[in-house]
Design a protein around this motif. Structure first.
Motif, short mmCIF file in Angstrom:
data_model
loop_
_atom_site.label_atom_id
_atom_site.label_comp_id
_atom_site.label_asym_id
_atom_site.label_seq_id
_atom_site.Cartn_x
_atom_site.Cartn_y
_atom_site.Cartn_z
N VAL A 55 11.37 -28.95 51.77
CA VAL A 55 10.40 -29.49 50.79
C VAL A 55 9.01 -29.01 51.19
O VAL A 55 8.56 -29.23 52.32
CB VAL A 55 10.47 -31.03 50.74
N TYR A 56 8.35 -28.38 50.26
CA TYR A 56 7.03 -27.81 50.56
C TYR A 56 6.17 -27.86 49.30
O TYR A 56 6.60 -27.46 48.23
CB TYR A 56 7.17 -26.36 51.03
N VAL A 57 4.94 -28.35 49.47
CA VAL A 57 3.96 -28.37 48.37
C VAL A 57 2.75 -27.55 48.82
O VAL A 57 2.28 -27.70 49.96
CB VAL A 57 3.54 -29.83 48.04
N PHE A 61 -2.30 -28.51 46.23
CA PHE A 61 -1.68 -29.43 45.27
C PHE A 61 -1.16 -30.70 45.92
O PHE A 61 -0.49 -31.51 45.27
CB PHE A 61 -0.56 -28.70 44.51
N VAL A 66 3.23 -34.32 43.59
CA VAL A 66 4.20 -33.22 43.43
C VAL A 66 5.41 -33.44 44.35
O VAL A 66 6.56 -33.32 43.94
CB VAL A 66 3.54 -31.85 43.71
N PRO A 90 8.96 -33.16 60.10
CA PRO A 90 7.93 -33.20 61.15
C PRO A 90 7.19 -34.54 61.09
O PRO A 90 7.16 -35.19 60.04
CB PRO A 90 7.01 -32.04 60.77
#
Ligand SMILES: CC(C)(COP(=O)(O)OP(=O)(O)OC[C@H]1O[C@@H](n2cnc3c(N)ncnc32)[C@H](O)[C@@H]1OP(=O)(O)O)[C@@H](O)C(=O)NCCC(=O)NCCS
Length: 124
Positions: A55-57, A61, A66, A90
């Motif tokens: 999962v990365y935004v 943003f 998001v 993390p």
């Protein structure tokens, strides 16, 4: 994180294409601003557990919902498929997952957080 996602997609080792799996993206116009996936948990035998992956935004943003949109969509897809949803995050992402209902897990190498789905009632 995105590099590993790309590498595993390209070498075919993780294309999120097993039953119940999904790779999701959030777009603003034509721009991809966030991504995240749902795998059958590869660290647990039996296939009954899902795992939130990558999962990365994009930094510009963040804190606009998001990540919530992504992970809530992953949870909605996981709920009918798996008994539990695991992840290893993390420290900087712990508050995020806990805000979304995941509980901290102690003493497990491959999970920092888990969401346990209520058992569906049969025959009612
Ligand atoms: C963790 C990450 C996905 C969160 O995405 P986001 O779009 O910023 O999250 P949201 O805006 O949807 O946040 C939802 C809620 O989570 C909590 N939250 C999110 N980021 C937080 C932070 N840095 N500190 C404390 N709480 C946080 C808040 O309760 C937030 O609600 P609020 O903004 O109304 O207070 C994003 O910061 C990210 O991509 N980080 C780098 C990659 C990473 O660590 N991914 C997780 C790997 S498992």
């Amino acid at each position: 994180m995105l590099q590993r996602l790309q590498e595993h997609w390209r070498d075919g080792s993780n294309t999120f294409s097993k039953p119940g799996e999904a790779l999701l993206g959030v777009f603003v116009g034509a721009s991809l601003v966030g991504a995240g996936g749902l795998n059958i948990d590869p660290y647990l035998a039996g296939g009954g557990s899902g795992r939130v992956r990558h999962v990365y935004v994009g930094p510009r943003f963040r804190r606009h919902g998001v990540g919530r949109l992504l992970v809530e969509a992953i949870i909605a897809r996981a709920r009918p498929e798996f008994a539990v949803l695991n992840l290893r995050a993390p420290d900087t992402a712990h508050a995020f997952y806990e805000a979304l209902g995941f509980k901290p897990v102690e003493g497990e190498k491959f999970a920092s957080h888990r969401l346990i789905f209520a058992q569906s009632s049969q025959g009612s």
